[in-house]
Design an enzyme around this catalytic site. Structure first.
Site, mmCIF file in Angstrom:
data_model
loop_
_atom_site.group_PDB
_atom_site.id
_atom_site.type_symbol
_atom_site.label_atom_id
_atom_site.label_comp_id
_atom_site.label_asym_id
_atom_site.label_seq_id
_atom_site.Cartn_x
_atom_site.Cartn_y
_atom_site.Cartn_z
ATOM 1 N N LEU A 38 0.931 -1.125 0.098
ATOM 2 C CA LEU A 38 0.050 0.089 0.068
ATOM 3 C C LEU A 38 0.985 1.127 0.062
ATOM 4 O O LEU A 38 1.945 1.301 0.783
ATOM 5 C CB LEU A 38 -0.905 -0.035 1.346
ATOM 6 C CG LEU A 38 -2.350 -0.705 1.224
ATOM 7 C CD1 LEU A 38 -2.936 -0.359 2.656
ATOM 8 C CD2 LEU A 38 -3.219 -0.158 0.157
ATOM 9 N N ASP A 39 0.603 2.190 -0.748
ATOM 10 C CA ASP A 39 1.359 3.600 -0.644
ATOM 11 C C ASP A 39 1.351 4.191 0.556
ATOM 12 O O ASP A 39 0.154 3.823 1.510
ATOM 13 C CB ASP A 39 0.788 4.581 -1.878
ATOM 14 C CG ASP A 39 0.591 3.945 -3.323
ATOM 15 O OD1 ASP A 39 1.950 3.484 -3.505
ATOM 16 O OD2 ASP A 39 -0.201 4.365 -3.865
ATOM 17 N N PRO A 40 2.311 4.854 0.963
ATOM 18 C CA PRO A 40 2.369 5.403 2.272
ATOM 19 C C PRO A 40 1.197 6.257 2.540
ATOM 20 O O PRO A 40 0.689 6.359 3.665
ATOM 21 C CB PRO A 40 3.628 6.298 2.179
ATOM 22 C CG PRO A 40 4.453 5.587 1.103
ATOM 23 C CD PRO A 40 3.582 5.072 0.021
ATOM 24 N N ALA A 42 -1.708 5.899 1.497
ATOM 25 C CA ALA A 42 -3.096 5.144 1.646
ATOM 26 C C ALA A 42 -3.255 4.512 2.882
ATOM 27 O O ALA A 42 -2.260 4.375 3.578
ATOM 28 C CB ALA A 42 -2.996 3.891 0.413
ATOM 29 N N ARG A 172 -4.514 5.177 -8.593
ATOM 30 C CA ARG A 172 -4.033 6.306 -9.074
ATOM 31 C C ARG A 172 -4.298 6.679 -10.554
ATOM 32 O O ARG A 172 -4.720 7.991 -10.955
ATOM 33 C CB ARG A 172 -2.907 6.686 -8.596
ATOM 34 C CG ARG A 172 -2.635 6.901 -7.057
ATOM 35 C CD ARG A 172 -1.252 6.882 -6.508
ATOM 36 N NE ARG A 172 -0.128 5.516 -6.473
ATOM 37 C CZ ARG A 172 0.921 5.613 -6.898
ATOM 38 N NH1 ARG A 172 1.685 6.574 -6.976
ATOM 39 N NH2 ARG A 172 1.506 4.692 -6.889
#
Length: 277
Positions: A38-40, A42, A172
């Site tokens: 998971l992106d930071p 998110a 995104r």
């Protein structure tokens, strides 16, 4: 070292690795892993495993994941989110009808170039590592499938939506596609993963039964044979099973389970003696 499978809930502005490390300390584990990064910026569902359960990842379904997100119209960002903002401009307002029409056209398969701030590998490095270091590189086009795209609300300049897409897809990039079709820049201001491997998040961390997450046909060992059969499985010895179709199966016993594959009446051990505690 315990065998443990968790449905975790990563907080916003933590890296996936930082979150994993915090759980290692909490449970006293030295090693572990997670299924999908998971992106930071998110938050949300992460499937994490410790001990032998880390070996189960290749057998979990990665076909679909579901997210809730907010798209900020007018936001220009290198990473298509709020982490690497270039500019914020006043975007023209759209109608709900325009947005819903775009959503309906985005269902299906898409060929696209992933964000440079992504976990894609480039010569052994993560793309986001190169991007943060200012190193120039190009990513190849990949494919993703959008299974569902639900409009949740619009309060200009923010569009709220829920999307289910194939594993490896980027929300995104979905946001970027929506914004481009509306004729503006756009990036995500929030992102939450709400479902992975068919498991819905409840916003909390909880233990999972690996057999439920595997979603493979289960053959109960006690019903197939007695103690001698159990010992053969435990020792990885040759076995015979009749009337089973080709595919992967779980052989389940009281204290352990194994994953086998049947091909043309031949039985292959893929994972053996995964203990339940």
């Amino acid at each position: 070292m315990a065998n443990l499978l968790l449905a975790g809930y990563k907080p916003i502005f933590q890296s996936s690795n930082f979150y994993l490390s915090s759980l290692k300390r909490r449970y006293g584990e030295r090693s572990g892993g997670y299924l999908g990064t998971l992106d930071p910026f998110a938050k949300g569902m992460m499937i994490l495993a410790f001990g032998q359960y880390s070996r189960l990842f290749p057998y979990f379904s990665k076909a679909k994941k579901t997210y809730r997100a907010t798209l900020w119209l007018g936001l220009q960002s290198d990473s298509l989110d709020i982490e690497n903002i270039i500019d914020i401009k006043q975007a023209k307002e759209s109608t709900i009808e325009e947005i819903e029409s775009i959503f309906s056209k985005l269902l299906g398969r898409h060929s696209y170039i992933p964000p440079k701030f992504s976990a894609k590998h480039i010569n052994g490095k993560r793309a986001y590592e190169l991007a943060r270091a200012g190193i120039s590189f190009e990513l190849k086009k990949v494919e993703m499938e959008v299974f569902s795209l639900k409009f949740l609300g619009y309060s200009h300049p923010f569009i709220h939506f829920e999307v289910t897409l194939s594993g490896g897809g980027y929300v995104r990039s979905i946001g970027e596609m929506i914004a481009k079709r509306l004729g503006v820049f756009g990036g995500l201001s929030s992102l939450e993963r709400i479902e992975e491997c068919g498991i819905l998040t409840d916003g909390y961390e909880r233990k999972l039964d690996p057999l439920e997450v595997l979603n493979l046909p289960i053959l109960h060992g006690e019903e197939i044979g007695g103690e001698a059969f159990r010992k053969r499985i435990e020792n990885g010895q040759k076995i015979c099973l009749k009337n089973q179709k080709n595919g992967f199966y779980v052989l389940d016993f009281e204290d352990f389970f194994s994953i086998i594959e049947i091909k043309e009446n031949n039985i292959f051990y893929r994972l053996n003696r995964i203990y339940k505690c």
